[in-house]
Write a protein that holds these residues in place. Structure first.
Motif, PDB file in Angstrom:
ATOM      1  N   ASP A  34       0.811  -1.213   0.000  1.00 60.41           N
ATOM      2  CA  ASP A  34       0.000   0.000   0.000  1.00 60.41           C
ATOM      3  C   ASP A  34       0.850   1.271   0.000  1.00 60.41           C
ATOM      4  O   ASP A  34       0.555   2.217  -0.736  1.00 60.41           O
ATOM      5  CB  ASP A  34      -0.953   0.022   1.209  1.00 60.41           C
ATOM      6  CG  ASP A  34      -2.087  -0.978   1.069  1.00 60.41           C
ATOM      7  OD1 ASP A  34      -2.304  -1.503  -0.048  1.00 60.41           O
ATOM      8  OD2 ASP A  34      -2.759  -1.240   2.086  1.00 60.41           O
ATOM      9  N   SER A  35       1.888   1.302   0.820  1.00 57.57           N
ATOM     10  CA  SER A  35       2.700   2.522   0.903  1.00 57.57           C
ATOM     11  C   SER A  35       3.473   2.756  -0.393  1.00 57.57           C
ATOM     12  O   SER A  35       3.656   3.905  -0.808  1.00 57.57           O
ATOM     13  CB  SER A  35       3.653   2.480   2.102  1.00 57.57           C
ATOM     14  OG  SER A  35       4.626   1.473   1.929  1.00 57.57           O
ATOM     15  N   GLN A  36       3.899   1.701  -1.058  1.00 49.77           N
ATOM     16  CA  GLN A  36       4.596   1.854  -2.337  1.00 49.77           C
ATOM     17  C   GLN A  36       3.631   2.363  -3.421  1.00 49.77           C
ATOM     18  O   GLN A  36       3.996   3.212  -4.229  1.00 49.77           O
ATOM     19  CB  GLN A  36       5.222   0.527  -2.774  1.00 49.77           C
ATOM     20  CG  GLN A  36       6.402   0.111  -1.930  1.00 49.77           C
ATOM     21  CD  GLN A  36       6.849  -1.311  -2.251  1.00 49.77           C
ATOM     22  OE1 GLN A  36       6.033  -2.219  -2.422  1.00 49.77           O
ATOM     23  NE2 GLN A  36       8.165  -1.489  -2.327  1.00 49.77           N
ATOM     24  N   VAL A  37       2.423   1.847  -3.412  1.00 49.04           N
ATOM     25  CA  VAL A  37       1.416   2.305  -4.380  1.00 49.04           C
ATOM     26  C   VAL A  37       1.120   3.780  -4.152  1.00 49.04           C
ATOM     27  O   VAL A  37       1.131   4.581  -5.086  1.00 49.04           O
ATOM     28  CB  VAL A  37       0.123   1.454  -4.286  1.00 49.04           C
ATOM     29  CG1 VAL A  37      -0.993   2.076  -5.111  1.00 49.04           C
ATOM     30  CG2 VAL A  37       0.381   0.028  -4.731  1.00 49.04           C
ATOM     31  N   THR A  38       0.882   4.147  -2.906  1.00 47.78           N
ATOM     32  CA  THR A  38       0.586   5.545  -2.580  1.00 47.78           C
ATOM     33  C   THR A  38       1.748   6.448  -2.957  1.00 47.78           C
ATOM     34  O   THR A  38       1.554   7.506  -3.554  1.00 47.78           O
ATOM     35  CB  THR A  38       0.264   5.695  -1.077  1.00 47.78           C
ATOM     36  OG1 THR A  38      -0.862   4.875  -0.778  1.00 47.78           O
ATOM     37  CG2 THR A  38      -0.048   7.136  -0.716  1.00 47.78           C
ATOM     38  N   SER A  39       2.948   6.032  -2.648  1.00 46.67           N
ATOM     39  CA  SER A  39       4.136   6.818  -2.976  1.00 46.67           C
ATOM     40  C   SER A  39       4.280   6.994  -4.489  1.00 46.67           C
ATOM     41  O   SER A  39       4.558   8.091  -4.977  1.00 46.67           O
ATOM     42  CB  SER A  39       5.373   6.147  -2.402  1.00 46.67           C
ATOM     43  OG  SER A  39       6.535   6.839  -2.769  1.00 46.67           O
ATOM     44  N   SER A  40       4.064   5.923  -5.232  1.00 50.59           N
ATOM     45  CA  SER A  40       4.176   5.983  -6.696  1.00 50.59           C
ATOM     46  C   SER A  40       3.148   6.926  -7.294  1.00 50.59           C
ATOM     47  O   SER A  40       3.461   7.726  -8.176  1.00 50.59           O
ATOM     48  CB  SER A  40       3.993   4.592  -7.306  1.00 50.59           C
ATOM     49  OG  SER A  40       5.039   3.750  -6.943  1.00 50.59           O
ATOM     50  N   ILE A  41       1.914   6.836  -6.799  1.00 49.37           N
ATOM     51  CA  ILE A  41       0.841   7.686  -7.325  1.00 49.37           C
ATOM     52  C   ILE A  41       1.068   9.138  -6.921  1.00 49.37           C
ATOM     53  O   ILE A  41       0.811  10.055  -7.706  1.00 49.37           O
ATOM     54  CB  ILE A  41      -0.533   7.173  -6.865  1.00 49.37           C
ATOM     55  CG1 ILE A  41      -0.806   5.822  -7.518  1.00 49.37           C
ATOM     56  CG2 ILE A  41      -1.630   8.166  -7.222  1.00 49.37           C
ATOM     57  CD1 ILE A  41      -1.998   5.091  -6.953  1.00 49.37           C
ATOM     58  N   THR A  42       1.564   9.360  -5.731  1.00 54.58           N
ATOM     59  CA  THR A  42       1.854  10.721  -5.286  1.00 54.58           C
ATOM     60  C   THR A  42       2.907  11.362  -6.187  1.00 54.58           C
ATOM     61  O   THR A  42       2.784  12.513  -6.589  1.00 54.58           O
ATOM     62  CB  THR A  42       2.328  10.722  -3.818  1.00 54.58           C
ATOM     63  OG1 THR A  42       1.289  10.171  -3.001  1.00 54.58           O
ATOM     64  CG2 THR A  42       2.639  12.127  -3.341  1.00 54.58           C
ATOM     65  N   LYS A  43       3.943  10.612  -6.490  1.00 59.58           N
ATOM     66  CA  LYS A  43       5.037  11.144  -7.320  1.00 59.58           C
ATOM     67  C   LYS A  43       4.671  11.198  -8.800  1.00 59.58           C
ATOM     68  O   LYS A  43       5.132  12.081  -9.521  1.00 59.58           O
ATOM     69  CB  LYS A  43       6.290  10.288  -7.137  1.00 59.58           C
ATOM     70  CG  LYS A  43       6.902  10.397  -5.765  1.00 59.58           C
ATOM     71  CD  LYS A  43       8.076   9.445  -5.613  1.00 59.58           C
ATOM     72  CE  LYS A  43       8.566   9.452  -4.175  1.00 59.58           C
ATOM     73  NZ  LYS A  43       9.458   8.334  -3.896  1.00 59.58           N
TER      74      LYS A  43
END
Length: 164
Positions: free
Chosen positions: A148-157
């Motif tokens: 989840d945190s990797q997905v959120t980080s990727s989408i944020t960036k």
């Protein structure tokens, strides 16, 4: 503001454009776009891309959507840039499109600042279907092994990742 070929394309896309009053519809909305900070070419492109913009009500559609974006903390320059990129943004329903998509981003794990940045970097995001586009893209990312945190980080960036 528009040359003859642009007017023809606009009328072809949206014939009801011909029924609009210059004084009551066209001129006030053109001025409103300019007052938002769009330069002449950006305003012209916005109308050519989405002529229906000129049929939207200033008081029922355009101004409330603008206020909603500003309430997110998006400044005038960012709003102008977002509208220049995706003029359809102004016609989206706050209750049916904008709020649910913002809530979906937050449910994904984004804080207010991250969601705002994703929206300003890729305003098209607000027009994507949660069920048809956003959720399947997140599931695909998780299927690749992202947490989840990797997905959120990727989408944020890189919020444009959700457009694939």
């Amino acid at each position: 503001g528009m040359d003859e070929s642009q007017v023809k394309k606009t009328v072809a896309k949206s014939p009801k454009f011909l029924a609009l009053s210059i004084e009551r519809n066209l001129r006030p909305k053109w001025q409103w776009l300019k007052d938002l900070g769009l330069d002449h070419s950006q305003a012209k492109k916005a109308v050519a891309t989405f002529p229906e913009l000129l049929t939207c009500s200033l008081d029922r559609n355009l101004k409330p959507t603008l206020q909603w974006l500003k309430d997110l903390g998006i400044d005038d320059a960012q709003v102008a840039k977002a509208i220049a990129m995706k003029p359809q943004l102004l016609a989206y329903s706050i209750e049916q499109n904008l709020k649910p998509t913002l809530q979906w981003l937050k449910d994904l794990g984004m804080d207010d600042s991250q969601a705002k940045n994703a929206i300003t970097r890729h305003p098209q995001l607000l027009g994507y279907s949660i069920d048809q586009n956003l959720r399947p893209m997140v599931q695909w990312s998780k299927d690749l092994g992202m947490d989840d945190s990797q997905v959120t980080s990727s989408i944020t960036k890189h919020p444009q990742l959700l457009s694939y």
